[in-house]
Design an enzyme around this catalytic site. Structure first.
Site, PDB file in Angstrom:
ATOM      1  N   LYS A 281       0.825  -1.198   0.000  1.00 63.02           N
ATOM      2  CA  LYS A 281       0.000   0.000   0.000  1.00 63.02           C
ATOM      3  C   LYS A 281       0.866   1.258   0.000  1.00 63.02           C
ATOM      4  CE  LYS A 281      -3.977  -1.919   2.472  1.00 63.02           C
ATOM      5  NZ  LYS A 281      -4.845  -1.782   3.677  1.00 63.02           N
ATOM      6  N   HIS A 351      -8.225 -12.482   1.849  1.00 63.07           N
ATOM      7  CA  HIS A 351      -7.708 -11.957   3.113  1.00 63.07           C
ATOM      8  C   HIS A 351      -7.780 -12.990   4.234  1.00 63.07           C
ATOM      9  CE1 HIS A 351      -6.053  -8.077   4.168  1.00 63.07           C
ATOM     10  NE2 HIS A 351      -6.498  -8.229   5.386  1.00 63.07           N
ATOM     11  N   HIS A 377       2.409  -4.364   8.560  1.00 66.30           N
ATOM     12  CA  HIS A 377       1.437  -3.427   9.109  1.00 66.30           C
ATOM     13  C   HIS A 377       2.108  -2.091   9.405  1.00 66.30           C
ATOM     14  CE1 HIS A 377      -1.382  -6.864  10.601  1.00 66.30           C
ATOM     15  NE2 HIS A 377      -1.649  -6.502   9.363  1.00 66.30           N
ATOM     16  N   TYR A 386      -4.757  -9.945  16.588  1.00 66.88           N
ATOM     17  CA  TYR A 386      -4.314 -11.338  16.658  1.00 66.88           C
ATOM     18  C   TYR A 386      -4.026 -11.776  18.096  1.00 66.88           C
ATOM     19  CZ  TYR A 386      -4.083 -10.997  11.644  1.00 66.88           C
ATOM     20  OH  TYR A 386      -4.427 -10.825  10.337  1.00 66.88           O
TER      21      TYR A 386
END
Length: 408
Positions: A281, A351, A377, A386
């Site tokens: 991204k 995903h 991330h 998580y």
């Protein structure tokens, strides 16, 4: 016996001079001889119809194509009954300038503003093209609604916070599942309007946030047996099976996003170092170690599966012509197809394999910091979800139930 040899139609009329070039173009795009022959038969039929109508290639616009297929359906043809079937031929003629281009969207104040908004998102914000397109698409109704009651004039300098809130509430009622994404796009548009000097004060803060709770859910990881079943469902004897297995391993072992797997280029793999470059991204580039089993699966596809006439330098290519780069949607289709073959209850999106990779790392003793680094991330808070999947680590934090351990 099945027909194995193509029957090439003779093309007469306005399209005759383009027939040989069109056949070569179909082969370049990766069409099989039988499919190319079907396309040429359609071109021959279209050319005869054009002769009867007195049309040349410059008359072959979308209304003319619609008229042709209406006539074809009326004549009782069972195949090639819609304009989509003419896509390869029209594309070829348009690239040569022999047929008119489809009409574009009319230029309006809103369309010009959205063009500048898209350029801002791409250059200043560094967003990926697919994200830019999504933001523009979601922002368009806001501008169109504003122009609707003003004779096409936006008059954004007079925009108020109350109007912004009213639009968001209306969209939330009409599209509750898309409300969060609409809010994000609208805030981005309002920030751009302030940066561009259209708004004296940024109204991004006036956009109400939809109800929601961060980290409220659990990561929807698949069980290891389900991931293995999906991998086993890919037939290694076929090119498509080898491709799909390599895609699934990238997603489930390395946690790549669907768009990252689709955008992986041949130059992004450093075989000598055993690394790949992931284009994430915001234009982010990360070098990651390539696990041996993932690398082996990619090699199997590259050596005996990837089309030699591929039109793009990406690793994964569409299985059917035109042999272009596999798109983001193609990756999601691969995952859904493997899940269906393996009997994994759906829907299973790409995903979920990313969640499965993170959960596997957690079960293997990986820390949240390590998982965040592996998944790339940007914020530790993104990885925090998580922690809820680590039942062993959470158990000591649980308070004893009142009365537990006491005699009845």
């Amino acid at each position: 016996m099945a027909k194995t040899k193509p029957c090439w139609a003779e093309v007469t009329g306005p399209l005759a001079e383009y027939a040989d070039g069109f056949r070569d173009e179909l082969f370049r795009l990766g069409y099989t001889p039988l499919t190319a022959a079907c396309q040429l038969r359609l071109a021959a039929h279209l050319s005869r119809w054009m002769t009867a109508e007195g049309f040349g290639t410059q008359d072959l616009d979308m209304p003319a194509a619609e008229r042709y297929f209406a006539a074809r359906r009326s004549a009782g043809y069972a195949n090639e009954r819609t304009v989509e079937a003419l896509g390869p031929m029209l594309g070829y003629l348009r690239r040569l300038g022999a047929a008119p281009l489809p009409p574009g969207e009319p230029v309006t104040e809103a369309s010009l503003l959205l063009d500048r908004f898209a350029a801002y998102l791409a250059s200043e914000r560094g967003l990926a093209p697919r994200t830019v397109d999504l933001n523009v698409r979601l922002a368009r109704p806001f501008l169109h609604q504003r122009a609707l009651g003003r004779g096409g004039c936006l008059d954004l300098g007079q925009l108020t916070a109350a109007e912004v809130r009213a639009f968001v509430l209306d969209q939330a009622r009409k599209r509750p599942r898309s409300a969060k994404r609409v809010v994000t796009a609208l805030r981005s548009l309002l920030r751009f309007l302030h940066v561009d000097g259209i708004l004296a004060v940024s109204l991004a803060g006036a956009v109400p946030s939809p109800a929601g709770h961060a980290l409220a859910g659990l990561p929807r990881a698949l069980e290891p047996g389900q991931v293995a079943a999906m991998l086993d469902s890919c037939d290694p004897a076929t090119a498509t099976g080898r491709r799909d297995r390599a895609v699934l391993l990238l997603l489930s072992r390395m946690g790549l996003r669907a768009g990252e797997a689709a955008g992986l280029g041949l130059e992004d793999i450093d075989w000598r170092r055993g690394e790949i470059t992931v284009r994430g991204k915001g234009g982010r580039l990360d070098r990651l170690p390539l696990p041996a089993d993932v690398g082996t699966a990619i090699v199997a596809y590259l050596r005996d599966g990837r089309p030699s006439g591929a039109l793009d330098r990406t690793v994964f290519i569409a299985a059917q012509a035109p042999r272009e780069a596999l798109a983001y949607t193609g990756i999601t289709t691969i995952v859904a197809g493997a899940a269906a073959r393996a009997g994994v209850p759906g829907p299973v999106h790409a995903h979920r394999l990313r969640h499965s990779a993170a959960t596997a790392m957690l079960r293997g003793g990986g820390s949240l910091t390590e998982i965040g680094q592996a998944l790339r991330h940007a914020r530790p808070a993104t990885t925090a979800i998580y922690a809820k999947a680590d039942i062993g680590a959470l158990r000591p934090l649980g308070r004893p139930w009142p009365g537990e351990g006491k005699p009845a």
